[in-house]
Design an enzyme around this catalytic site. Structure first.
Site, PDB file in Angstrom:
ATOM      1  N   GLY A  59     -27.080 -38.539 -60.639  1.00 23.68           N
ATOM      2  CA  GLY A  59     -26.619 -38.921 -61.965  1.00 23.68           C
ATOM      3  C   GLY A  59     -26.887 -40.399 -62.189  1.00 23.68           C
ATOM      4  O   GLY A  59     -26.924 -41.181 -61.235  1.00 23.68           O
ATOM      5  N   GLN A  64     -25.920 -48.558 -66.036  1.00 22.80           N
ATOM      6  CA  GLN A  64     -26.298 -48.862 -64.649  1.00 22.80           C
ATOM      7  C   GLN A  64     -27.670 -49.524 -64.550  1.00 22.80           C
ATOM      8  O   GLN A  64     -27.991 -50.131 -63.528  1.00 22.80           O
ATOM      9  CB  GLN A  64     -26.284 -47.600 -63.790  1.00 22.80           C
ATOM     10  CG  GLN A  64     -24.900 -47.058 -63.529  1.00 22.80           C
ATOM     11  CD  GLN A  64     -24.969 -45.818 -62.682  1.00 22.80           C
ATOM     12  OE1 GLN A  64     -25.087 -44.711 -63.197  1.00 22.80           O
ATOM     13  NE2 GLN A  64     -24.922 -46.000 -61.377  1.00 22.80           N
ATOM     14  N   CYS A 107     -21.960 -43.696 -55.609  1.00 24.78           N
ATOM     15  CA  CYS A 107     -22.562 -44.214 -56.841  1.00 24.78           C
ATOM     16  C   CYS A 107     -23.775 -45.072 -56.492  1.00 24.78           C
ATOM     17  O   CYS A 107     -23.727 -45.865 -55.549  1.00 24.78           O
ATOM     18  CB  CYS A 107     -21.519 -45.049 -57.589  1.00 24.78           C
ATOM     19  SG  CYS A 107     -22.087 -45.715 -59.156  1.00 24.78           S
ATOM     20  N   LEU A 108     -24.843 -44.920 -57.274  1.00 24.97           N
ATOM     21  CA  LEU A 108     -26.045 -45.729 -57.039  1.00 24.97           C
ATOM     22  C   LEU A 108     -25.764 -47.218 -57.213  1.00 24.97           C
ATOM     23  O   LEU A 108     -26.461 -48.046 -56.638  1.00 24.97           O
ATOM     24  CB  LEU A 108     -27.172 -45.300 -57.989  1.00 24.97           C
ATOM     25  CG  LEU A 108     -27.740 -43.900 -57.763  1.00 24.97           C
ATOM     26  CD1 LEU A 108     -28.818 -43.587 -58.791  1.00 24.97           C
ATOM     27  CD2 LEU A 108     -28.283 -43.752 -56.352  1.00 24.97           C
ATOM     28  N   HIS A 149     -17.973 -38.686 -63.978  1.00 26.33           N
ATOM     29  CA  HIS A 149     -18.332 -39.953 -63.314  1.00 26.33           C
ATOM     30  C   HIS A 149     -19.258 -40.772 -64.214  1.00 26.33           C
ATOM     31  O   HIS A 149     -19.052 -41.974 -64.399  1.00 26.33           O
ATOM     32  CB  HIS A 149     -19.003 -39.619 -61.969  1.00 26.33           C
ATOM     33  CG  HIS A 149     -19.522 -40.795 -61.214  1.00 26.33           C
ATOM     34  ND1 HIS A 149     -18.954 -41.227 -60.039  1.00 26.33           N
ATOM     35  CD2 HIS A 149     -20.567 -41.628 -61.447  1.00 26.33           C
ATOM     36  CE1 HIS A 149     -19.626 -42.273 -59.588  1.00 26.33           C
ATOM     37  NE2 HIS A 149     -20.617 -42.530 -60.427  1.00 26.33           N
ATOM     38  N   GLU A 150     -20.278 -40.119 -64.765  1.00 25.03           N
ATOM     39  CA  GLU A 150     -21.249 -40.835 -65.596  1.00 25.03           C
ATOM     40  C   GLU A 150     -20.652 -41.264 -66.938  1.00 25.03           C
ATOM     41  O   GLU A 150     -20.958 -42.349 -67.432  1.00 25.03           O
ATOM     42  CB  GLU A 150     -22.513 -40.000 -65.795  1.00 25.03           C
ATOM     43  CG  GLU A 150     -23.257 -39.643 -64.512  1.00 25.03           C
ATOM     44  CD  GLU A 150     -23.606 -40.827 -63.621  1.00 25.03           C
ATOM     45  OE1 GLU A 150     -23.797 -41.955 -64.133  1.00 25.03           O
ATOM     46  OE2 GLU A 150     -23.683 -40.635 -62.391  1.00 25.03           O
ATOM     47  N   HIS A 153     -18.933 -44.458 -66.630  1.00 24.71           N
ATOM     48  CA  HIS A 153     -19.841 -45.619 -66.717  1.00 24.71           C
ATOM     49  C   HIS A 153     -20.012 -46.084 -68.163  1.00 24.71           C
ATOM     50  O   HIS A 153     -20.121 -47.281 -68.418  1.00 24.71           O
ATOM     51  CB  HIS A 153     -21.219 -45.283 -66.143  1.00 24.71           C
ATOM     52  CG  HIS A 153     -21.324 -45.417 -64.667  1.00 24.71           C
ATOM     53  ND1 HIS A 153     -21.179 -46.618 -64.006  1.00 24.71           N
ATOM     54  CD2 HIS A 153     -21.594 -44.495 -63.708  1.00 24.71           C
ATOM     55  CE1 HIS A 153     -21.337 -46.429 -62.709  1.00 24.71           C
ATOM     56  NE2 HIS A 153     -21.583 -45.144 -62.502  1.00 24.71           N
TER      57      HIS A 153
END
Length: 187
Positions: A59, A64, A107-108, A149-150, A153
């Protein structure tokens, strides 16, 4: 003719976008709605997909990669080249299921940090796809979790903000040289 957002699920040596890390202000800005889904948006989605696949992610949200737009992409089927990713533009949560579950997230933007986070098992979301068409989805399991989660963000919220185990949070962040002061506890 519209820009094709389909990309090969492969790692690129030089991904087109840079993923921002915990502490970067871009991660804390509330994202703006996309006024018009056009070729520029589709090109961004394509670059986001290439970047996500290159980083082994499932994701990615536009903030991000320092783009202040309400766009998220999800692909939990990395091993299935023919399964298309989920592209959500201006996603809005319409409701949640009653059951809440604890599950490990990463998370990235916070590499190598994994913590348990409590979230509803089921989420209902309305959104537009990469062609601007409206959709609604009822998602559970890993897809439901990644959507939540996304979308966090897009609101400047990171999964570490939701971590309940403060000892594990501190240990995980410290072990990867992230500052605990970058976490914003949710009330």
């Amino acid at each position: 003719m519209p820009v094709d957002v389909v990309v090969e699920k492969a790692k690129l040596k030089n991904p087109p976008l840079d993923v921002r890390r915990l502490g970067d202000r871009a991660l804390r800005q509330p994202a703006k709605r996309v006024a018009k889904v056009d070729d520029e948006v589709r090109l961004l989605v394509r670059k986001m997909l290439q970047t996500m696949y290159s980083e082994d992610g499932i994701g990615l949200a536009a903030p991000q990669v320092a783009v202040n737009k309400q766009i998220i992409i999800i692909d939990v089927n990395l091993e299935e080249p023919t399964t298309p990713p989920l592209v959500m533009i201006n996603p809005t949560i319409q409701g949640f299921g009653e059951e809440v579950v604890l599950f490990e997230e990463g998370c990235l933007s916070i590499p190598q940090v994994f913590l348990e986070v409590r979230r509803p098992e089921v989420v209902k979301v309305s959104y537009r796809d990469e062609m601007g068409r409206p959709h609604s989805i009822l998602a559970d399991g890993i897809v439901g979790r990644v959507i939540q989660h996304e979308i966090d963000h897009l609101n400047g919220v990171l999964f570490v903000d939701r971590a309940e185990n403060k000892i594990a949070l501190s240990q995980e962040l410290t072990s990867q040289n992230f500052s605990l002061s970058a976490v914003r506890a949710l009330s």
